[in-house]
Every structure is written in C-alpha cells, then in structure tokens.
Design a protein around this motif. Structure first.
Motif, PDB file in Angstrom:
ATOM      1  N   MET A  83       0.840  -1.529   0.275  1.00 19.18           N
ATOM      2  CA  MET A  83      -0.009  -0.339   0.488  1.00 19.18           C
ATOM      3  C   MET A  83       0.973   1.048  -0.116  1.00 19.18           C
ATOM      4  O   MET A  83       1.492   1.582   1.294  1.00 19.18           O
ATOM      5  N   ARG A  84       0.696   2.263  -0.804  1.00 18.85           N
ATOM      6  CA  ARG A  84       1.494   3.226  -1.201  1.00 18.85           C
ATOM      7  C   ARG A  84       0.470   4.293  -0.914  1.00 18.85           C
ATOM      8  O   ARG A  84       1.520   6.146  -1.029  1.00 18.85           O
ATOM      9  N   GLY A  85      -0.447   4.645  -1.135  1.00 21.45           N
ATOM     10  CA  GLY A  85      -1.638   5.958  -0.830  1.00 21.45           C
ATOM     11  C   GLY A  85      -3.227   5.371  -0.041  1.00 21.45           C
ATOM     12  O   GLY A  85      -3.404   4.180  -0.551  1.00 21.45           O
ATOM     13  N   ALA A  86      -4.025   6.500  -0.268  1.00 21.83           N
ATOM     14  CA  ALA A  86      -4.895   5.967   0.672  1.00 21.83           C
ATOM     15  C   ALA A  86      -5.830   7.442   0.326  1.00 21.83           C
ATOM     16  O   ALA A  86      -5.419   8.682   0.676  1.00 21.83           O
ATOM     17  N   ALA A  87      -7.193   7.275   0.269  1.00 21.41           N
ATOM     18  CA  ALA A  87      -7.811   9.140   0.455  1.00 21.41           C
ATOM     19  C   ALA A  87      -9.621   8.322   1.453  1.00 21.41           C
ATOM     20  O   ALA A  87     -10.079   7.224   0.513  1.00 21.41           O
ATOM     21  N   LEU A  88      -9.421   9.311   1.506  1.00 22.74           N
ATOM     22  CA  LEU A  88     -10.613   8.752   2.281  1.00 22.74           C
ATOM     23  C   LEU A  88     -11.717   9.814   2.026  1.00 22.74           C
ATOM     24  O   LEU A  88     -11.308  11.512   2.088  1.00 22.74           O
ATOM     25  N   TRP A  89     -13.050   8.969   1.284  1.00 21.88           N
ATOM     26  CA  TRP A  89     -13.944  10.364   0.733  1.00 21.88           C
ATOM     27  C   TRP A  89     -15.271   9.565   0.984  1.00 21.88           C
ATOM     28  O   TRP A  89     -15.307   8.812   1.746  1.00 21.88           O
ATOM     29  N   THR A  90     -16.371  10.497   1.496  1.00 22.34           N
ATOM     30  CA  THR A  90     -17.479  10.492   1.795  1.00 22.34           C
ATOM     31  C   THR A  90     -17.981  11.374   0.120  1.00 22.34           C
ATOM     32  O   THR A  90     -17.963  12.279   0.006  1.00 22.34           O
ATOM     33  N   ARG A 129     -16.954  22.946   9.290  1.00 24.63           N
ATOM     34  CA  ARG A 129     -18.454  22.593   8.589  1.00 24.63           C
ATOM     35  C   ARG A 129     -19.127  23.639   8.193  1.00 24.63           C
ATOM     36  O   ARG A 129     -19.900  23.380   7.767  1.00 24.63           O
ATOM     37  N   ALA A 130     -18.543  25.152   8.304  1.00 23.74           N
ATOM     38  CA  ALA A 130     -19.458  25.723   8.501  1.00 23.74           C
ATOM     39  C   ALA A 130     -19.227  26.895   6.566  1.00 23.74           C
ATOM     40  O   ALA A 130     -20.243  26.949   6.370  1.00 23.74           O
ATOM     41  N   ALA A 131     -18.128  25.483   6.412  1.00 27.37           N
ATOM     42  CA  ALA A 131     -17.641  25.671   4.942  1.00 27.37           C
ATOM     43  C   ALA A 131     -18.214  24.883   4.431  1.00 27.37           C
ATOM     44  O   ALA A 131     -18.036  24.964   2.557  1.00 27.37           O
ATOM     45  N   VAL A 132     -19.883  23.462   4.414  1.00 34.03           N
ATOM     46  CA  VAL A 132     -19.192  23.191   3.513  1.00 34.03           C
ATOM     47  C   VAL A 132     -19.947  23.518   2.468  1.00 34.03           C
ATOM     48  O   VAL A 132     -21.381  23.731   2.672  1.00 34.03           O
ATOM     49  N   PRO A 133     -20.367  22.757   1.172  1.00 34.26           N
ATOM     50  CA  PRO A 133     -21.181  23.610   0.885  1.00 34.26           C
ATOM     51  C   PRO A 133     -22.489  22.716   0.987  1.00 34.26           C
ATOM     52  O   PRO A 133     -22.749  21.756   1.008  1.00 34.26           O
ATOM     53  N   GLU A 134     -23.818  23.692   0.580  1.00 35.22           N
ATOM     54  CA  GLU A 134     -25.637  22.950   0.817  1.00 35.22           C
ATOM     55  C   GLU A 134     -25.586  21.810   0.262  1.00 35.22           C
ATOM     56  O   GLU A 134     -26.067  21.243   0.489  1.00 35.22           O
ATOM     57  N   GLU A 135     -25.265  22.252  -1.348  1.00 37.09           N
ATOM     58  CA  GLU A 135     -25.458  21.188  -2.547  1.00 37.09           C
ATOM     59  C   GLU A 135     -25.350  20.317  -2.228  1.00 37.09           C
ATOM     60  O   GLU A 135     -24.162  19.511  -1.510  1.00 37.09           O
ATOM     61  N   PRO A 136     -25.654  18.626  -3.005  1.00 40.81           N
ATOM     62  CA  PRO A 136     -24.878  17.290  -2.693  1.00 40.81           C
ATOM     63  C   PRO A 136     -23.141  17.575  -3.087  1.00 40.81           C
ATOM     64  O   PRO A 136     -23.011  18.104  -4.463  1.00 40.81           O
ATOM     65  N   HIS A 137     -22.761  16.767  -3.057  1.00 45.12           N
ATOM     66  CA  HIS A 137     -21.785  17.389  -3.190  1.00 45.12           C
ATOM     67  C   HIS A 137     -20.835  15.877  -2.919  1.00 45.12           C
ATOM     68  O   HIS A 137     -21.207  15.019  -1.810  1.00 45.12           O
ATOM     69  N   TRP A 138     -19.432  15.098  -2.836  1.00 44.75           N
ATOM     70  CA  TRP A 138     -18.575  14.458  -2.221  1.00 44.75           C
ATOM     71  C   TRP A 138     -17.421  15.447  -1.614  1.00 44.75           C
ATOM     72  O   TRP A 138     -17.197  16.395  -1.670  1.00 44.75           O
ATOM     73  N   TYR A 139     -17.113  14.627  -0.750  1.00 45.13           N
ATOM     74  CA  TYR A 139     -15.699  15.442   0.136  1.00 45.13           C
ATOM     75  C   TYR A 139     -14.695  14.060   0.180  1.00 45.13           C
ATOM     76  O   TYR A 139     -14.609  13.595   0.620  1.00 45.13           O
ATOM     77  N   LEU A 140     -13.709  15.227   0.244  1.00 42.79           N
ATOM     78  CA  LEU A 140     -12.340  14.293   0.394  1.00 42.79           C
ATOM     79  C   LEU A 140     -11.632  14.923   1.692  1.00 42.79           C
ATOM     80  O   LEU A 140     -10.892  16.210   2.057  1.00 42.79           O
ATOM     81  N   ALA A 141     -11.840  13.378   2.275  1.00 39.61           N
ATOM     82  CA  ALA A 141     -11.335  14.359   3.860  1.00 39.61           C
ATOM     83  C   ALA A 141      -9.629  14.046   4.477  1.00 39.61           C
ATOM     84  O   ALA A 141      -8.914  14.835   4.883  1.00 39.61           O
ATOM     85  N   LEU A 142      -9.453  12.570   3.795  1.00 37.25           N
ATOM     86  CA  LEU A 142      -7.736  12.598   3.569  1.00 37.25           C
ATOM     87  C   LEU A 142      -7.117  11.792   3.072  1.00 37.25           C
ATOM     88  O   LEU A 142      -7.887  11.367   1.949  1.00 37.25           O
ATOM     89  N   LEU A 143      -6.332  12.475   1.677  1.00 32.52           N
ATOM     90  CA  LEU A 143      -4.837  12.009   1.206  1.00 32.52           C
ATOM     91  C   LEU A 143      -3.910  11.737   0.849  1.00 32.52           C
ATOM     92  O   LEU A 143      -3.251  13.763   1.353  1.00 32.52           O
ATOM     93  N   GLY A 144      -3.338  10.642   1.510  1.00 33.51           N
ATOM     94  CA  GLY A 144      -2.165  10.941   1.592  1.00 33.51           C
ATOM     95  C   GLY A 144      -1.357   9.481   0.270  1.00 33.51           C
ATOM     96  O   GLY A 144      -1.600   8.315   0.443  1.00 33.51           O
ATOM     97  N   ALA A 145      -0.436  10.289   0.732  1.00 31.51           N
ATOM     98  CA  ALA A 145       0.976   8.597  -0.106  1.00 31.51           C
ATOM     99  C   ALA A 145       1.639   8.806   0.480  1.00 31.51           C
ATOM    100  O   ALA A 145       1.959   9.397   1.574  1.00 31.51           O
ATOM    101  N   ASP A 146       2.803   7.384   0.850  1.00 32.69           N
ATOM    102  CA  ASP A 146       3.616   6.487   1.586  1.00 32.69           C
ATOM    103  C   ASP A 146       4.478   8.152   1.611  1.00 32.69           C
ATOM    104  O   ASP A 146       5.284   8.502   0.478  1.00 32.69           O
TER     105      ASP A 146
END
Length: 214
Positions: A83-90, A129-146
């Motif tokens: 494993m060399r990278g991981a991304a946590l999405w919503t 969280r106050a800056a989160v878009p009101e419309e449906p969206h994808w959220y990228l919580a964490l993106l990291g590479a080793d």
C-alpha cells in the motif's frame, strides 16, 4: 527511477481488514501536517497518535460508511502488493462523521486527545463544517501517500479517480487543508479557496471547492 516509481499501481476500495495499514500509512504521511502538529504537539508521540486518529476515522466512519480508496504497488516478485497511498472520501448522502459515528467513537477520541481538549476540537471542526457546500457533493477528508512514494504520482492518481466519480455524479468536491503548500497542488485540479478559517488557537484552514467538470 526508484522501484516505487516504476511499479504498476492499482486502485481498489478498502475494507475493514485494511484499516491498520491505512492508518499506519496516513500516520506517516501526516506526521508534519500543521493540523496534526496542533492536534498532537508532542513530537515523539505524534506519528503513533496520528496513526491512531486515522484508524478511528477510517475504522468507525470512512471505510464502512464512506468511500476509502487505496493505491497498491507490486514492487517485486517476492512480496505481495504494498500500500502506497490512501484517500478517505465521503460520497453525497453518506455521513462517516455524523452524529451516530461520533457518539460511538467519542470514548476513543477522549482517551487519545484528552477529555479537556474535546470542546476546543469540537469548536474548531464546527467552524470547518460551516464552509461545507449546501448542495450534494463529494468530500475529500484525507489524501496521503507514503513518504517513500512521494513524487511518483500516487496521490494524483487517487485524486483523479475521486474527481472522476464526482464528475460522473455531476456534483462539486469539497476539502479542507491546513497546509498552505497544498493550495497550488489542488488549484491545478480546479479547486478554489472559498473560505479561510482563522483561529489564533489553531492552524488556519483553507476550505476549497472544485465544481463538476462541464
């Protein structure tokens, strides 16, 4: 070219068995990140505690109810995929940091950061969280590479895969970063800063949004 750069990478969706490896990888990737330096100011304990925090995020929320992608490389004929990278999405409609998840994980967070810091952290994350878009969206919580794979395109591959899903859904993508050095990187993919959360007691956070591709 290093073995990591030369190896073919594959992306797949993480499962619960991947949580320890995802946590270790992100612990290494975010050891010097301004947010985690504030979260865990003690240098000699930060990497282990950052990994533990990422395990709580992945294990309680993002793997079972979000969308976590990992990048793997087969770097030689002896070892299996590394494993060399991981991304946590919503994805739209999911809630990996919702009330139910927070309630179940709160005792673990309290032990990790100390009960006295919970109100401070809750206030800061509430500002984000106050800056989160009101419309449906994808959220990228964490993106990291080793750290050993930085500069090989692992993070970009994970990011492009997530952006393609958001474009297919026709919705924007939202993320927060506390590292100003990341702004130019994300801007190259169409993100724009829509709000800056400035708190003298915590690192400034840049809230970014990328509209869906036409």
């Amino acid at each position: 070219m290093s073995p990591t750069a030369a190896a073919a990478r594959t992306l797949r969706t993480a499962n619960m068995n991947d949580v320890p490896a995802v946590a270790r990888l992100l612990g290494r990737a975010f050891h010097e990140d301004p947010f985690f330096r504030w979260f865990f100011p003690t240098e000699d304990r930060r990497m282990a505690r950052t990994a533990r925090a990422c395990a709580l995020m992945a294990g309680f929320g993002y793997v079972p109810s979000g969308y976590t992608t990992v990048a793997e490389c087969r770097e030689d004929s002896v070892r299996g995929p590394v494993m060399r990278g991981a991304a946590l999405w919503t994805p739209p409609g999911a809630a990996p940091e919702g009330f139910a998840v927070t309630l179940r994980s709160l005792p673990h967070w309290s032990r990790l950061v100390g009960l006295s810091r919970i109100p401070e952290i809750a206030r800061y994350t509430g500002e984000l969280r106050a800056a989160v878009p009101e419309e449906p969206h994808w959220y990228l919580a964490l993106l990291g590479a080793d750290p050993g794979a930085r500069g090989t395109g692992v993070g970009s591959q994970l990011l492009r895969a997530g952006l393609a899903r958001a474009d297919a859904d026709g919705v924007p993508v939202h993320l927060d970063t506390t590292n100003p050095a990341n702004l130019g990187y994300y801007e190259r993919y169409g993100f724009q800063v829509v709000r800056v959360v400035s708190d003298p007691r915590a690192p400034s956070a840049y809230c970014m949004v990328r509209p869906p591709a036409a």
